[in-house]
Design a protein around this motif. Sequence first.
Motif, PDB file in Angstrom:
ATOM      1  N   GLU A 130       0.805  -1.212   0.000  1.00 11.28           N
ATOM      2  CA  GLU A 130       0.000   0.000   0.000  1.00 11.28           C
ATOM      3  C   GLU A 130       0.841   1.266   0.000  1.00 11.28           C
ATOM      4  OE1 GLU A 130      -2.624  -0.179   3.284  1.00 11.28           O
ATOM      5  OE2 GLU A 130      -3.820  -1.830   2.477  1.00 11.28           O
ATOM      6  N   ARG A 131       2.121   1.140   0.290  1.00  5.85           N
ATOM      7  CA  ARG A 131       2.972   2.321   0.425  1.00  5.85           C
ATOM      8  C   ARG A 131       3.930   2.520  -0.733  1.00  5.85           C
ATOM      9  NH1 ARG A 131       8.096   2.908   2.487  1.00  5.85           N
ATOM     10  NH2 ARG A 131       8.630   4.989   3.292  1.00  5.85           N
ATOM     11  N   SER A 132       4.471   1.439  -1.317  1.00  5.60           N
ATOM     12  CA  SER A 132       5.555   1.597  -2.285  1.00  5.60           C
ATOM     13  C   SER A 132       5.677   0.373  -3.178  1.00  5.60           C
ATOM     14  CB  SER A 132       6.884   1.845  -1.559  1.00  5.60           C
ATOM     15  OG  SER A 132       7.260   0.689  -0.813  1.00  5.60           O
ATOM     16  N   VAL A 133       6.592   0.491  -4.150  1.00  2.00           N
ATOM     17  CA  VAL A 133       6.962  -0.616  -5.029  1.00  2.00           C
ATOM     18  C   VAL A 133       8.448  -0.875  -4.835  1.00  2.00           C
ATOM     19  CG1 VAL A 133       6.974  -1.493  -7.390  1.00  2.00           C
ATOM     20  CG2 VAL A 133       5.288   0.227  -6.718  1.00  2.00           C
ATOM     21  N   ARG A 134       8.795  -2.125  -4.605  1.00  4.11           N
ATOM     22  CA  ARG A 134      10.196  -2.519  -4.494  1.00  4.11           C
ATOM     23  C   ARG A 134      10.592  -3.186  -5.805  1.00  4.11           C
ATOM     24  NH1 ARG A 134      13.923  -3.043  -0.435  1.00  4.11           N
ATOM     25  NH2 ARG A 134      15.457  -4.737  -0.584  1.00  4.11           N
ATOM     26  N   ILE A 135      11.615  -2.638  -6.457  1.00  5.15           N
ATOM     27  CA  ILE A 135      11.960  -3.026  -7.819  1.00  5.15           C
ATOM     28  C   ILE A 135      13.307  -3.731  -7.818  1.00  5.15           C
ATOM     29  CG2 ILE A 135      12.412  -2.148 -10.144  1.00  5.15           C
ATOM     30  CD1 ILE A 135      10.740   0.409  -8.838  1.00  5.15           C
ATOM     31  N   ALA A 136      13.330  -4.962  -8.300  1.00  5.90           N
ATOM     32  CA  ALA A 136      14.580  -5.713  -8.413  1.00  5.90           C
ATOM     33  C   ALA A 136      15.276  -5.341  -9.718  1.00  5.90           C
ATOM     34  CB  ALA A 136      14.292  -7.208  -8.374  1.00  5.90           C
ATOM     35  N   VAL A 137      16.605  -5.144  -9.640  1.00 13.23           N
ATOM     36  CA  VAL A 137      17.415  -4.758 -10.793  1.00 13.23           C
ATOM     37  C   VAL A 137      18.554  -5.762 -10.927  1.00 13.23           C
ATOM     38  CG1 VAL A 137      18.761  -2.921 -11.869  1.00 13.23           C
ATOM     39  CG2 VAL A 137      16.858  -2.336 -10.342  1.00 13.23           C
ATOM     40  N   ARG A 138      18.705  -6.312 -12.127  1.00 13.58           N
ATOM     41  CA  ARG A 138      19.691  -7.374 -12.332  1.00 13.58           C
ATOM     42  C   ARG A 138      21.093  -6.938 -11.904  1.00 13.58           C
ATOM     43  NH1 ARG A 138      19.212 -11.758 -15.205  1.00 13.58           N
ATOM     44  NH2 ARG A 138      17.438 -10.917 -16.393  1.00 13.58           N
ATOM     45  N   GLY A 139      21.677  -7.712 -10.965  1.00 11.94           N
ATOM     46  CA  GLY A 139      23.041  -7.487 -10.528  1.00 11.94           C
ATOM     47  C   GLY A 139      23.252  -6.250  -9.679  1.00 11.94           C
ATOM     48  N   ARG A 140      22.154  -5.616  -9.201  1.00 12.39           N
ATOM     49  CA  ARG A 140      22.300  -4.377  -8.440  1.00 12.39           C
ATOM     50  C   ARG A 140      21.329  -4.379  -7.264  1.00 12.39           C
ATOM     51  NH1 ARG A 140      25.357  -1.058 -11.837  1.00 12.39           N
ATOM     52  NH2 ARG A 140      25.304  -1.688 -14.047  1.00 12.39           N
ATOM     53  N   GLU A 141      21.486  -3.388  -6.395  1.00 15.99           N
ATOM     54  CA  GLU A 141      20.608  -3.277  -5.248  1.00 15.99           C
ATOM     55  C   GLU A 141      19.193  -2.925  -5.697  1.00 15.99           C
ATOM     56  OE1 GLU A 141      21.209  -3.789  -1.927  1.00 15.99           O
ATOM     57  OE2 GLU A 141      23.093  -4.647  -2.673  1.00 15.99           O
ATOM     58  N   PRO A 142      18.184  -3.428  -4.994  1.00 18.35           N
ATOM     59  CA  PRO A 142      16.801  -3.075  -5.333  1.00 18.35           C
ATOM     60  C   PRO A 142      16.557  -1.574  -5.140  1.00 18.35           C
ATOM     61  CG  PRO A 142      16.872  -4.977  -3.852  1.00 18.35           C
ATOM     62  CD  PRO A 142      18.255  -4.397  -3.882  1.00 18.35           C
ATOM     63  N   VAL A 143      15.528  -1.080  -5.802  1.00 18.53           N
ATOM     64  CA  VAL A 143      15.145   0.321  -5.722  1.00 18.53           C
ATOM     65  C   VAL A 143      13.711   0.391  -5.220  1.00 18.53           C
ATOM     66  CG1 VAL A 143      14.817   2.463  -7.006  1.00 18.53           C
ATOM     67  CG2 VAL A 143      16.676   0.916  -7.633  1.00 18.53           C
ATOM     68  N   GLU A 144      13.445   1.328  -4.307  1.00 16.48           N
ATOM     69  CA  GLU A 144      12.092   1.496  -3.780  1.00 16.48           C
ATOM     70  C   GLU A 144      11.533   2.828  -4.263  1.00 16.48           C
ATOM     71  OE1 GLU A 144       9.600   0.956   0.399  1.00 16.48           O
ATOM     72  OE2 GLU A 144      11.751   1.368   0.449  1.00 16.48           O
ATOM     73  N   ALA A 145      10.289   2.809  -4.707  1.00 21.61           N
ATOM     74  CA  ALA A 145       9.647   4.007  -5.219  1.00 21.61           C
ATOM     75  C   ALA A 145       8.179   4.012  -4.836  1.00 21.61           C
ATOM     76  CB  ALA A 145       9.795   4.089  -6.734  1.00 21.61           C
ATOM     77  N   THR A 146       7.597   5.202  -4.859  1.00 24.29           N
ATOM     78  CA  THR A 146       6.157   5.299  -4.596  1.00 24.29           C
ATOM     79  C   THR A 146       5.364   4.723  -5.760  1.00 24.29           C
ATOM     80  OG1 THR A 146       6.572   7.313  -3.324  1.00 24.29           O
ATOM     81  CG2 THR A 146       4.296   6.879  -3.970  1.00 24.29           C
TER      82      THR A 146
END
Length: 484
Positions: A130-146
């Motif tokens: 309900e708060r955010s999207v956690r995005i997996a990126v190949r070979g890198r740290e995940p990114v969190e965004a609204t």
Amino acid sequence: MIDVVIAGAGPNGLMLACELALAGAQPLVLERLTEPTGEQRANGLVGQVVSMLDRRGLYERLTAPGATPQPVPAFVFGAFPLGLSDLPDNPLHTLMVPQRRIEQMLAERAAELGVEIRRGHEVTGLAQDERSVRIAVRGREPVEATFLVGADGGHSTVRRLAGIDFPGVTTDDSVSRTGHVAVPPDLLGADGSLSVPGFGTVPPFQHVRTERGLIAWAPFPGKDPLISVTEWQQPPEGEGSLDELRAGVSRVLGADVPLGPPTGPGPHLLRRLFGGNTRLASRYRAGRVFLLGDAAHVHSAIGGPGLNLGLQDAVNLGWKLAAELRGHAPEGLLDTYESERAPAARRVIMHTRAQSLLTRPGGDVTALRELLGELLVHPSARQHIAQLLSGTDISYAMEPASGTHVGRWAPDVRGLRELTRTGRPVLLDPTGSLDTGPWASHVDTVACPELDTGLLLRPDCYVAWQGTTGEGLYEALGRWFKAA
């Protein structure tokens, strides 16, 4: 936490990034490719997006300082020449600039606005709450965004990860061959047309249909000309080649054309494509995930409507996401992205399918073309098609509504291109008495005594209200913007 992650640094994703940054949001663009592709794609822009770029101050970056869009005197529809110079209101604009130049300009503008573009970053997974999207990126740290926006093309990874279906139809009975070529100078007319002994003249920048296929000739100034030919029921063999392109041209025209390899600087295109896809996403949104451009819709490229549709998607979505992030969005604003833009995509799908049918060989198609040719003699028919191709026939359902302009693309008035560069809502006031009340901090009010009526323009330049007395103005403001 990042406001919006945009997957894809093509024109649509970059335009959205610019719109978000202009509205005070923080976007981050993730692009799978490490460098911009040199592949030849779209050759320009067609439709109201040309005026939209002008209203953001971007048109002259692709042309010349101080240049403004002008309607084109002629275009093409379904391999029919479409004369427009006699129309009472010609809405069709074009901008013949390669897609890679458009991407370069938008990337430069995004950098000016502080947008970060991370290349070599491939989205591989997502999880949202309900708060955010956690995005997996190949070979890198995940990114969190609204929010996450998939602007990653027809084979969109974001669309698949979000579980959004992509229904439609695939055809596999045609093959198109396109390439940069050289031709003997004595075959070129003063207007750029191609003279073919045994056939006649192939006009520039138009589709020519014969009973054997479709051909287009594009002599871009200062570059090698581009020729494209489409055939049905002609399965190719082996790898695509200039010989294969030359043979296809010969079959479609019924005459040989001495096509040689390009001689000018590249990049050069030599491409063979099979069939085509027409698809529309079952929904444009899944929670905090949105689709944009080709990730939401794919269709025939005939008539060049793709970037007009996708870039207008970006302009529609950008101000709405920014308003939601800043707490300025009334309830349900984000839902209007799909309700407004999906019908626009359906109309493009409709007319590109119709145009594609009109280019096919066969006696039934020839009879249909004869009838349509009779209709196109009438200016009213050409006016209708010009509005269809430009996208100015699209009218959004806006309640409360009053006046003939409400829901429609804002008319061109003096100084509008300067007033809309900030991406803020604008109230054009001809009386000096219109009051925006508690929305005054959100809306710029500008005196326009030359107008007969007041107009409230949304950031995407669609009219949300029209009037002279202020009746209904507060209701319209409340529909699209939250009071301060």
